[in-house]
Design an enzyme around this catalytic site. Structure first.
Site, short mmCIF file in Angstrom:
data_model
loop_
_atom_site.label_atom_id
_atom_site.label_comp_id
_atom_site.label_asym_id
_atom_site.label_seq_id
_atom_site.Cartn_x
_atom_site.Cartn_y
_atom_site.Cartn_z
N PHE A 1 0.86 -1.18 0.00
CA PHE A 1 0.00 0.00 0.00
C PHE A 1 0.89 1.22 0.00
O PHE A 1 2.05 1.16 0.44
CB PHE A 1 -0.90 0.00 1.25
CG PHE A 1 -2.37 0.13 0.95
CD1 PHE A 1 -3.04 -0.82 0.21
CD2 PHE A 1 -3.10 1.22 1.43
CE1 PHE A 1 -4.40 -0.69 -0.06
CE2 PHE A 1 -4.46 1.35 1.17
CZ PHE A 1 -5.11 0.39 0.42
N HIS B 1 -9.13 12.04 -0.82
CA HIS B 1 -8.74 10.92 -1.69
C HIS B 1 -9.05 11.36 -3.12
O HIS B 1 -10.10 11.95 -3.37
CB HIS B 1 -9.58 9.70 -1.29
CG HIS B 1 -9.07 8.41 -1.82
ND1 HIS B 1 -9.13 8.10 -3.16
CD2 HIS B 1 -8.50 7.36 -1.21
CE1 HIS B 1 -8.62 6.89 -3.32
NE2 HIS B 1 -8.22 6.41 -2.17
N HIS C 1 -11.97 12.26 2.88
CA HIS C 1 -11.88 10.84 3.21
C HIS C 1 -11.56 10.57 4.68
O HIS C 1 -12.02 9.58 5.24
CB HIS C 1 -10.80 10.24 2.31
CG HIS C 1 -10.63 8.76 2.43
ND1 HIS C 1 -11.65 7.87 2.23
CD2 HIS C 1 -9.54 8.01 2.74
CE1 HIS C 1 -11.20 6.64 2.39
NE2 HIS C 1 -9.93 6.69 2.72
#
Ligand code: FAD
Length: 610
Positions: free
Chosen positions: A122, A237, A380
């Site tokens: 990630f 985001h 987000h």
């Protein structure tokens, strides 16, 4: 109007039934406390359930070189060195045990071929680190914690909204809530309280959060005198759905770009090449990567390279690029950008991105195997929140603890993906343990002042009794649009000053809304009661953003576009309510000890990560 209320006594009251609240409740209960858990939504429907990618923990299952030290460094670096290093250390050290514990409690994580917990890559994590369950990690986490929690013992109050915290002699002694379905009123006496109410992103028009994220927990802490911190840092985001309007903001996972999704503007141009930050320029120095054939070869595995397409630059860079294209008049049909993965085989898309395929098919009637998606930035996550002691999670108000997205400290100016789920289970446990310990040191329950209770009830019932007034939904809508336009991804002094003025007007309007229809499930009334929290939370964000005259992590000022370490490098904003006024200043965490400082890569200070 009927002002009668039920009364309840619990050693520890946990407000919020997401990952942080459930983990805190389990720990408090295991430590012998009688626990009451209050949740605005149904049990199981906390925000945590939406988490997809995974929980970050240096288990070193996929790469033996990983360790807590590298996770610590990645977190500090991702947070632009504004994180509380003490929390970053505890988190990196304890997250692996919390994941193993979840497995012992029955969580079924994906496995490596050797049978270990699988971990995935990630943004911002040096090694594959996210323990996951397909793309439904949050669901499994909640399921496991709920099951464990119910067996450990706790009384659950579902669909109850907490409106007020009571204090006596400086210590928190209880809270007041109402039942959303029948409108009944409830007084909870408590020896300590854990605030685990999640985030605030419903204050923006376009967000990935669900209806609960109105920031009431942040406001409850603020109103009760707790110190708040880092409220300027909100993560946008880059890829949320933008069409149709009813689904605007719903997350489009980064995995789409990871699997070869390319972003284009209304002219069909892959615009991300125009936004490569200086530090990454070398990577894009030749034109090879500009061809979409290159992306296809990389994604299909035909070409082995460490280079990445510019669509995989960090969240803030991509979000700002989409924003700029719109400002230049090159937006997609509905005001965002096109994200196209349809060059891949249909069966590959359905296998790798099943959630996205169904999401677009069912919500937007778009078949992503054949046509591009339309996407745009979406609010987000909030890095700011209630300031806590790094060892106990106690706030500056004795007896009041906070954990999860409601608290601040771990993520600094920017959160790494996967670090929220690990935050919840690490600090939820610590909060529960210390809340129970703190409760055990309190003798009997305190009596709560009748007059204060009466004031709370009167204020709550006011919108129901008004014969004239605005529709609360209109005030909320105007607030969210205003925050989107003036306290959004790109901020300026002028816009932020306007936002603060607008909030004063909205506050007046918010105090004069009406919600006819009685107390039994009345969404208009619920919304009327949320406005005050949304106003104060938005004000904290706007004020902190106005004061920080630099750009860092989740805070971008068009008038101060660069980070300024000499002035802001170790300053954390702090807000507190004093005599009804919002007081603002800066503070710094204690200096980082040499052994931990040596783990950091100070020349990376300005490198952007997700
Ligand atoms: P929540 O899970 O939101 O729980 C808050 C609780 O508080 C709820 O029960 C709510 O009803 C209750 N509540 C709120 N106000 C009140 C009140 N006034 N009275 C009573 N109850 C109240 N993070 C990761 O680490 N990995 C991921 O893969 C990931 N994916 C994500 C995907 C999506 C689509 C989204 C939106 C977020 C994702 N995140 C991810 C972020 C992460 O999910 C959240 O930050 C995290 O779940 C917050 O957990 P929490 O326990 O703090 O709050």
């Amino acid at each position: 109007m009927d002002k009668s209320y039920s009364e309840w006594d619990f050693d520890v009251v946990v407000i919020g039934a997401g990952g942080a609240g459930l983990r805190a409740a389990i720990e408090a209960s295991s430590n012998g406390a009688k626990v009451g858990m209050i949740s605005k939504s149904m049990l199981g429907k906390a925000h945590t359930v939406m988490a997809e990618g995974g929980a970050a923990a240096a288990l070193a299952n996929k790469d033996h070189r990983d360790s807590w030290k590298i996770h610590f460094r990645d977190t500090m670096k991702g947070g632009k060195y504004l994180s509380d290093w003490r929390m970053a250390k505890v988190h990196a050290q304890q997250a692996p045990d919390r994941i193993r514990e979840l497995e012992q409690w029955g969580a079924v994580f994906d496995r490596t071929p050797e049978g270990k917990t699988s971990q995935r890559n990630f943004g911002g994590h040096t090694y594959p680190r996210l323990a996951h369950i397909g793309d439904a990690t949050g669901l499994e986490l909640i399921r496991t914690l709920q099951q464990r929690g119910i067996h450990t013992g706790m009384e659950v109050f579902m669909e109850y909204t907490v409106r007020h915290l009571f204090k006596k002699d400086g210590r928190v002694v209880g809270c007041f809530a109402y039942n959303r379905s029948d409108g009944s009123l409830h007084l909870f006496r408590a020896k300590s309280i854990v605030l685990a109410t999640g985030g605030i992103t419903r204050c923006w028009e376009v967000c990935s959060g669900s209806w609960e994220y109105t920031g009431e927990g942040h406001a409850l802490a603020y109103w009760t005198g707790a110190e708040m911190g880092d409220m300027e840092f909100v993560q946008f985001h880059p890829t949320g759905m933008i069409w149709p309007p009813s689904v605007k903001g719903i997350l489009v996972t980064e995995g789409v770009r990871g699997e070869g999704g390319m972003l284009t503007n209304s002219e069909g141009k892959r615009f991300m090449f125009d936004y490569v930050p200086e530090m990454y320029r070398e990577e894009f120095a030749d034109t090879e990567v500009e061809s979409s054939e290159w992306v296809k070869e990389v994604v299909s595995g035909k070409l082995a390279t460490k280079r990445r397409p510019p669509e995989l630059l960090t969240r803030d860079v991509v979000a700002k690029a989409i924003n700029s294209e719109k400002a230049e008049g090159r937006a997609s049909e509905h005001g965002g950008a096109y994200l196209d993965i349809s060059w891949r085989k249909s069966e590959e898309i359905k296998k790798k991105l099943p959630g996205m395929y169904h999401q677009f098919m069912e919500l937007a009637a778009v078949d992503i195997t054949k046509e591009p998606m339309e996407v745009g930035p979406t609010a987000h996550y909030v890095m700011g929140g209630v300031r806590v002691d790094p060892i106990t999670q106690e706030t500056s108000v004795p007896g009041l603890f906070a954990a999860g997205e409601a608290a601040t400290g771990l993520h600094g100016a920017n959160r790494l993906g996967g670090n929220s789920l690990s935050d919840l289970i690490t600090f939820g446990k610590i909060a529960g343990e210390h809340a129970a310990m703190s409760a055990s040191q309190v003798g009997s329950f305190e009596e709560i002042d009748e007059e204060e209770i009466d004031t709370v009830i009167t204020e709550m019932l006011e919108p129901l009794g008004r014969e004239e007034g605005e529709n609360p939904a209109k005030v909320v809508e105007d607030l969210r649009v205003m925050m989107q336009n003036k306290v959004g991804i790109i901020r300026t002094r002028e816009l932020l000053e306007e936002a603060l003025d607008d909030l004063d007007d909205l506050e007046v309007r918010g105090k004069n809304t009406m919600s006819p229809g009685g107390r039994v499930y009345n969404p208009g009334w619920h919304q009327a009661l949320e406005i005050a929290a949304m106003i104060d939370v938005s004000r904290m964000c706007a004020l902190s953003a106005l004061m920080r005259e630099e750009s860092r992590g989740g805070h971008t000022r068009d008038d101060f576009p660069s980070p300024d370490n000499s002035k802001w490098g170790n300053l954390n904003s702090r807000i507190k309510q004093v005599d009804g006024k919002m007081e603002f200043d800066y503070t710094s965490y204690p200096p980082i000890p040499d052994d931990l400082r040596n783990l950091l890569d100070s020349e990376d200070l300005m490198e952007e990560e997700e």
